[in-house]
Design an enzyme around this catalytic site. Structure first.
Site, PDB file in Angstrom:
ATOM      1  N   GLU A  84       0.839  -1.437  -0.035  1.00  0.00           N
ATOM      2  CA  GLU A  84      -0.186   0.013   0.045  1.00  0.00           C
ATOM      3  C   GLU A  84       0.799   1.240   0.003  1.00  0.00           C
ATOM      4  OE1 GLU A  84      -2.865  -0.097   3.194  1.00  0.00           O
ATOM      5  OE2 GLU A  84      -3.856   1.578   2.613  1.00  0.00           O
ATOM      6  N   ASP A  85       2.025   1.192   0.549  1.00  0.00           N
ATOM      7  CA  ASP A  85       2.761   2.526   0.959  1.00  0.00           C
ATOM      8  C   ASP A  85       4.127   2.820   0.120  1.00  0.00           C
ATOM      9  OD1 ASP A  85       0.522   2.971   2.587  1.00  0.00           O
ATOM     10  OD2 ASP A  85       1.845   2.629   4.324  1.00  0.00           O
TER      11      ASP A  85
END
Ligand code: MN
Length: 723
Positions: A84-85
């Site tokens: 996600e990051d």
């Protein structure tokens, strides 16, 4: 290695040591590898608190290890934010680690994309279900719970606004999920943290309250533990007794529900952990010999486990000095389940470190729960929570504004459109899912964001849609659309039939008259409007001729001229005037006029003839109205007692479509009224239309009315009227 890196390494070693205690054979190298991979990926990222981002995944891994989850889940915890990051892809994880770890990370990433919104309980419940449904593996939920727990522990670094939002979400979504999975340890910490941030003042009050007289209370607890422990030792029951930890949020909830502090037994509670189930009941028995139990407070969750597998005996007893306190009694295994819930399943999954029968028991219990009838509310919830595949029959979809909508599995954008609004469904011409155009037959997937393209000039749904949609709602709305569309057609058709029939009857029904007749037709034909009536005529529910005939019978004044048309039939069979009384005379000869053929019930007048006595006419007879000798008119009336035995003829004309046994049906109806037919003629009229002229022998006008009504409703009869 710098200090920070050393510190991190120490934490990872601790985590690995913990895992080794319950999974001695675990391949813990993967945990270290996951740590290094995540550290590299998050390199340079900071948390709001200012610390390196990697601390967050490390803490998640630590929480997972205290829940005693397998090394795969612990590794997934370390990697949970990577996709996600950072620029790392799911494929990278699959390659570097395993399909299993990649699938867990993917699950967490997907869940993180769900943006919770909406306040109403129903919407929140849908979110809870969706979280569970989207995680195809319960371990995904456990990683997510650990993630949320650490975020709540470090919430102080966030803005006040964020604190409130996250806390609300935690209370609404995550704590209930933890509860359903039986992971009370996480549930309680989440609740207490959320409570602290949401209601700082109330939280402080409860903490104070618990702290007050704390020493006194602790001393008291120490005393009762001592008494019970001594008793159990003398009875050879191995045991471990402790004071029960306090949960501020549950105390707060009890206070909110109006309980006084003395009634909150959590403040004074002990927990006894024994080795065997028999010991649980024995302990309960001995406790009750020491102190009197409070009626209604004994709960046997061993015989009747809670839906989330929780098992324990509970009792509240009147302790020394008349102070009540609660005792919870359970085995080691039960205690493990009470703390770790579903997570305990993985703890002994391999059955190496723990009692062998626990794994079996958990499996058995889960199966048992699955088979449980849904007689308790929670059982359904739990089954839904654990067996995520039970959600196979539902799919959770987002509107463009982020509202969550639940549809049956296999639902299409059309189902979605009709769920939003009937008009949206009817004017739907296409759809976008997650920003991309998809066919209307596309099967929606969990978490899809759906947008419906509409065109107001769309002609409405296609009949093919009925084969595509899966929700009853959409199906019904599409059907309703076609019913309505067909109705328009039927109205046109009915209006035309009605017009034609009016012409046929040489009857004019003006717009003004229609207005006046509206109430009548509404109640008489059970319709909502003239259009409704036309539609009914259009699809054949009622005959236009019958409608006209009923209207004329009800509004005779409007059609007076017609009814005064000269009779088409011969003179009445009855020539004697015994049934008519002429005012002021008793012996005058009376005859019935041929022009208007009065029958009993008609308003009548007498006309003095030269040498033939009195001729009886209907009061509204044109000949009477046009006479230039009004002085010859004389009042007469029916002598009702004589009428009974008298008979008159009346002529009825029926317009109908020929069909088998129609004549038989009509004669039966007339016969059933006790009326004789004196003449019956049929003639063809038009292509398949036919006429019947029936002369019947009656005794009053009301009989004609009744027979006309009855004949009007015979199938294939178009119109009936008296002539
Ligand atoms: Mn996270």
């Amino acid at each position: 290695m710098d200090d920070e890196a050393l510190e991190e390494k120490k934490k990872i070693d601790e985590i690995i040591d913990t895992v080794k205690t319950y999974h001695p054979d675990a391949d813990c190298a993967i945990i270290e590898k996951a740590y290094l991979f995540a550290k590299d990926a998050h390199n340079g990222q900071k948390r709001l608190s200012g610390e390196d981002y990697i601390n967050h995944p490390i803490e998640i891994a630590r929480i997972l290890s205290t829940l005693q989850l397998d090394e795969t889940t612990v590794s997934a915890g370390l990697l949970h934010d990577v996709v996600e990051d950072t620029s790392i892809s799911l494929d990278d994880i699959r390659e570097g680690f395993s399909d299993e770890i990649a699938s867990l990370v993917d699950g967490v990433t997907k869940i993180n994309k769900i943006k919770v919104s909406g306040e109403d309980e129903e919407q929140i419940e849908t979110f809870r279900k969706m979280f569970v449904a989207m995680a195809n593996d319960v371990r995904v939920i456990i990683v997510k719970l650990a993630d949320r727990l650490h975020n709540m522990r470090t919430l102080a670094a966030m803005t006040r606004e964020k604190q409130i939002k996250k806390s609300r979400e935690t209370l609404d979504i995550f704590a209930p999920i933890a509860s359903r999975l039986g992971i009370y340890r996480i549930k309680w910490e989440l609740e207490d943290l959320a409570f602290k941030f949401l209601e700082p003042e109330r939280y402080a009050e409860v903490v104070d309250l618990v702290a007050s007289e704390r020493e006194e209370r602790e001393e008291y607890i120490r005393r009762v533990i001592e008494i019970l422990s001594e008793k159990l030792t003398s009875e050879n029951i191995q045991h471990d007794i402790s004071g029960r930890p306090k949960h501020y949020y549950s105390i707060y909830q009890k206070m909110e529900s109006g309980k006084s502090i003395d009634e909150i037994y959590d403040l004074m509670a002990i927990r006894v952990i024994v080795n065997k189930i028999d010991d649980c009941y024995a302990t309960l028995g001995w406790a009750h010999t020491l102190w009197k139990p409070i009626p209604g407070r004994i709960k046997d969750y061993i015989a009747m486990p809670k839906a989330n597998m929780y098992q324990s005996l509970h009792t509240t007893v009147m302790g020394p000095g008349g102070k009540p306190f609660e005792i919870q009694i359970r085995t080691v295994e039960m205690h493990m389940i009470a703390e770790y819930g579903v997570a305990a399943h993985w703890r002994y999954k391999e059955g190496k470190a723990g009692p062998d029968d626990l794994s079996e028991k958990l499996n058995g219990l889960m199966n048992e729960i699955k088979e449980l009838e849904q007689d308790s509310e929670d059982s359904g919830d739990f089954v839904e929570s654990v067996k995520t595949d039970l959600y196979d029959d539902e799919v959770f979809i987002f509107t463009p504004k982020g509202k969550l909508i639940e549809l049956p599995a296999g639902a299409t954008p059309i189902d979605f459109a009709y769920r939003i609004h009937t008009d949206v469904g009817n004017s739907c011409v296409g759809s976008k899912v997650n920003g991309k155009i998809v066919p209307l037959t596309y099967k929606l997937q969990n978490g899809d964001r759906v947008e419906i393209l509409t065109n107001t000039s769309s002609k409405g749904p296609s009949r093919d849609w009925l084969n595509v949609v899966v929700s009853p709602q959409a199906r019904n709305k599409i059907r309703a659309f076609f019913r309505k569309a067909d109705k328009e057609e039927n109205i046109l058709k009915g209006r035309e039939l009605f017009k034609r029939e009016c012409k046929h009857f040489k009857t004019e029904i003006t717009e003004e008259m229609k207005l006046r007749y509206e109430d009548f037709i509404k109640s008489r034909f059970n319709v909502a409007s003239w259009d409704d009536l036309y539609a009914t005529i259009g699809y054949g529910g009622v005959k236009a001729g019958y409608v006209i005939q009923r209207i004329k019978a009800n509004f005779t004044h409007d059609f007076a001229e017609e009814s005064d048309k000269p009779a088409l039939v011969k003179a009445p069979t009855r020539e004697k005037g015994a049934s008519v009384h002429v005012q002021g005379h008793s012996d005058l000869e009376v005859t019935f006029a041929n022009c208007c053929k009065p029958v009993p019930g008609d308003q009548i007048v007498g006309f003095t003839t030269r040498g033939r006595g009195i001729t009886v006419h209907r009061a509204d007879c044109v000949n009477i109205a046009n006479t230039n000798e009004p002085n010859r008119i004389i009042a007469v009336n029916w002598i009702t007692e004589n009428i009974q035995s008298d008979s008159f003829t009346a002529n009825i004309m029926i317009r109908c479509l020929d069909r088998k046994s129609l004549i038989a049906d009509i004669s039966t109806i007339i016969g059933n009224e006790g009326i004789n037919i004196s003449s019956f003629r049929t003639s063809a009229s038009g292509e398949d239309e036919m006429r019947m002229n029936i002369e019947i022998v009656i005794s009053s006008v009301s009989q004609v009315q009744s027979i006309v009504n009855k004949l009007g409703s015979v199938p294939s009869v178009i119109a009936v009227y008296r002539i």
